[in-house]
Design a protein around this motif. Sequence first.
Motif, PDB file in Angstrom:
ATOM      1  N   ARG A  51       0.870  -1.183   0.000  1.00 37.21           N
ATOM      2  CA  ARG A  51       0.000   0.000   0.000  1.00 37.21           C
ATOM      3  C   ARG A  51       0.901   1.226   0.000  1.00 37.21           C
ATOM      4  NH1 ARG A  51      -5.432   1.076   2.099  1.00 37.21           N
ATOM      5  NH2 ARG A  51      -5.654   3.335   2.350  1.00 37.21           N
ATOM      6  N   THR A  52       0.711   2.089  -0.996  1.00 36.29           N
ATOM      7  CA  THR A  52       1.514   3.296  -1.083  1.00 36.29           C
ATOM      8  C   THR A  52       0.934   4.388  -0.194  1.00 36.29           C
ATOM      9  OG1 THR A  52       0.262   4.253  -2.900  1.00 36.29           O
ATOM     10  CG2 THR A  52       2.039   2.722  -3.472  1.00 36.29           C
ATOM     11  N   ARG A  53       1.705   5.459  -0.010  1.00 31.74           N
ATOM     12  CA  ARG A  53       1.233   6.572   0.807  1.00 31.74           C
ATOM     13  C   ARG A  53      -0.034   7.169   0.207  1.00 31.74           C
ATOM     14  NH1 ARG A  53       5.661  10.906   2.199  1.00 31.74           N
ATOM     15  NH2 ARG A  53       5.650  11.091  -0.067  1.00 31.74           N
ATOM     16  N   GLY A  54      -0.150   7.087  -1.118  1.00 33.07           N
ATOM     17  CA  GLY A  54      -1.330   7.630  -1.771  1.00 33.07           C
ATOM     18  C   GLY A  54      -2.562   6.752  -1.670  1.00 33.07           C
ATOM     19  N   GLY A  55      -2.369   5.541  -1.142  1.00 35.13           N
ATOM     20  CA  GLY A  55      -3.520   4.672  -0.946  1.00 35.13           C
ATOM     21  C   GLY A  55      -3.662   3.563  -1.970  1.00 35.13           C
ATOM     22  N   SER A  56      -2.782   3.551  -2.968  1.00 29.99           N
ATOM     23  CA  SER A  56      -2.859   2.483  -3.963  1.00 29.99           C
ATOM     24  C   SER A  56      -2.402   1.166  -3.351  1.00 29.99           C
ATOM     25  CB  SER A  56      -1.980   2.814  -5.166  1.00 29.99           C
ATOM     26  OG  SER A  56      -2.410   3.994  -5.795  1.00 29.99           O
ATOM     27  N   THR A  57      -3.056   0.094  -3.765  1.00 28.31           N
ATOM     28  CA  THR A  57      -2.681  -1.229  -3.269  1.00 28.31           C
ATOM     29  C   THR A  57      -2.419  -2.165  -4.439  1.00 28.31           C
ATOM     30  OG1 THR A  57      -5.003  -1.893  -3.127  1.00 28.31           O
ATOM     31  CG2 THR A  57      -4.015  -0.965  -1.144  1.00 28.31           C
ATOM     32  N   ASN A  58      -1.657  -3.191  -4.180  1.00 28.05           N
ATOM     33  CA  ASN A  58      -1.387  -4.181  -5.210  1.00 28.05           C
ATOM     34  C   ASN A  58      -1.128  -5.526  -4.547  1.00 28.05           C
ATOM     35  OD1 ASN A  58      -1.174  -5.090  -7.812  1.00 28.05           O
ATOM     36  ND2 ASN A  58       0.979  -4.543  -8.027  1.00 28.05           N
ATOM     37  N   TYR A  59      -1.553  -6.572  -5.233  1.00 25.36           N
ATOM     38  CA  TYR A  59      -1.420  -7.933  -4.713  1.00 25.36           C
ATOM     39  C   TYR A  59      -1.022  -8.875  -5.846  1.00 25.36           C
ATOM     40  CZ  TYR A  59      -4.619  -5.848  -1.274  1.00 25.36           C
ATOM     41  OH  TYR A  59      -5.215  -5.027  -0.346  1.00 25.36           O
ATOM     42  N   PRO A  60      -0.271  -9.908  -5.546  1.00 28.71           N
ATOM     43  CA  PRO A  60      -0.024 -10.924  -6.568  1.00 28.71           C
ATOM     44  C   PRO A  60      -1.284 -11.763  -6.778  1.00 28.71           C
ATOM     45  CG  PRO A  60       0.916 -11.616  -4.499  1.00 28.71           C
ATOM     46  CD  PRO A  60       0.412 -10.230  -4.279  1.00 28.71           C
ATOM     47  N   ASP A  61      -1.334 -12.437  -7.902  1.00 30.45           N
ATOM     48  CA  ASP A  61      -2.513 -13.244  -8.226  1.00 30.45           C
ATOM     49  C   ASP A  61      -2.792 -14.304  -7.164  1.00 30.45           C
ATOM     50  OD1 ASP A  61      -1.898 -13.293 -11.841  1.00 30.45           O
ATOM     51  OD2 ASP A  61      -2.843 -11.801 -10.540  1.00 30.45           O
ATOM     52  N   SER A  62      -1.749 -14.782  -6.516  1.00 26.58           N
ATOM     53  CA  SER A  62      -1.900 -15.884  -5.562  1.00 26.58           C
ATOM     54  C   SER A  62      -2.753 -15.509  -4.348  1.00 26.58           C
ATOM     55  CB  SER A  62      -0.532 -16.374  -5.099  1.00 26.58           C
ATOM     56  OG  SER A  62       0.205 -15.314  -4.505  1.00 26.58           O
ATOM     57  N   VAL A  63      -2.846 -14.210  -4.039  1.00 30.06           N
ATOM     58  CA  VAL A  63      -3.611 -13.796  -2.859  1.00 30.06           C
ATOM     59  C   VAL A  63      -4.694 -12.782  -3.179  1.00 30.06           C
ATOM     60  CG1 VAL A  63      -1.567 -14.183  -1.433  1.00 30.06           C
ATOM     61  CG2 VAL A  63      -2.139 -11.868  -2.162  1.00 30.06           C
ATOM     62  N   ARG A  64      -4.726 -12.266  -4.397  1.00 27.75           N
ATOM     63  CA  ARG A  64      -5.705 -11.235  -4.746  1.00 27.75           C
ATOM     64  C   ARG A  64      -7.122 -11.769  -4.527  1.00 27.75           C
ATOM     65  NH1 ARG A  64      -3.958 -10.042  -9.484  1.00 27.75           N
ATOM     66  NH2 ARG A  64      -2.643  -8.299  -8.788  1.00 27.75           N
ATOM     67  N   GLY A  65      -7.923 -10.955  -3.857  1.00 26.54           N
ATOM     68  CA  GLY A  65      -9.293 -11.360  -3.558  1.00 26.54           C
ATOM     69  C   GLY A  65      -9.425 -12.063  -2.212  1.00 26.54           C
ATOM     70  N   ARG A  66      -8.301 -12.490  -1.649  1.00 28.60           N
ATOM     71  CA  ARG A  66      -8.325 -13.154  -0.339  1.00 28.60           C
ATOM     72  C   ARG A  66      -7.638 -12.317   0.734  1.00 28.60           C
ATOM     73  NH1 ARG A  66      -5.629 -17.739   0.482  1.00 28.60           N
ATOM     74  NH2 ARG A  66      -4.022 -17.322  -1.106  1.00 28.60           N
ATOM     75  N   PHE A  67      -6.601 -11.574   0.371  1.00 27.93           N
ATOM     76  CA  PHE A  67      -5.844 -10.765   1.322  1.00 27.93           C
ATOM     77  C   PHE A  67      -6.147  -9.289   1.098  1.00 27.93           C
ATOM     78  CE2 PHE A  67      -1.968 -13.777   2.107  1.00 27.93           C
ATOM     79  CZ  PHE A  67      -2.845 -14.812   2.373  1.00 27.93           C
ATOM     80  N   THR A  68      -6.160  -8.534   2.192  1.00 29.97           N
ATOM     81  CA  THR A  68      -6.380  -7.099   2.112  1.00 29.97           C
ATOM     82  C   THR A  68      -5.439  -6.384   3.062  1.00 29.97           C
ATOM     83  OG1 THR A  68      -8.735  -7.428   1.606  1.00 29.97           O
ATOM     84  CG2 THR A  68      -8.047  -5.236   2.338  1.00 29.97           C
ATOM     85  N   ILE A  69      -4.707  -5.404   2.532  1.00 31.19           N
ATOM     86  CA  ILE A  69      -3.827  -4.584   3.361  1.00 31.19           C
ATOM     87  C   ILE A  69      -4.559  -3.291   3.701  1.00 31.19           C
ATOM     88  CG2 ILE A  69      -2.685  -3.536   1.359  1.00 31.19           C
ATOM     89  CD1 ILE A  69      -0.100  -3.467   3.036  1.00 31.19           C
ATOM     90  N   SER A  70      -4.452  -2.872   4.946  1.00 32.23           N
ATOM     91  CA  SER A  70      -5.083  -1.631   5.374  1.00 32.23           C
ATOM     92  C   SER A  70      -4.212  -0.998   6.451  1.00 32.23           C
ATOM     93  CB  SER A  70      -6.490  -1.888   5.913  1.00 32.23           C
ATOM     94  OG  SER A  70      -6.442  -2.721   7.059  1.00 32.23           O
TER      95      SER A  70
END
Length: 115
Positions: A51-70
């Motif tokens: 998660r960047t300072r601007g709020g953008s997030t990114n995940y690899p395919d292996s966890v996308r939809g299951r993991f959330t950073i906040s």
Amino acid sequence: QVQLVESGGGLIQAGGSLRLSCAASGSIFNFNAMAWYRQPPGKQRELVAIRTRGGSTNYPDSVRGRFTISRDNAKNTVYLQMNSLKPEDTAVYYCNALWGGQSYWGQGTQVTVSS
């Protein structure tokens, strides 16, 4: 100097959920980015959420939809919510912060997912 302390790991059955926490010694609002990495047994460390300072997030395919950073700026804490856990998610999970051209790491927390 930035210190990061992870918590929340443990043993859980497949399909369950865990929330990891990373408490920072400084104001996370000023960090360029915060991320979670993991290192499975015998494998290299890999990025699982950023998660960047601007709020953008990114995940690899292996966890996308299951993991959330906040993050909670007031608590200087970053979280990793992990749902629908799989045995292949078993790893040591590390918190990472980018600030002032430096990369800082926590000590890691073990997550073990049983089948």
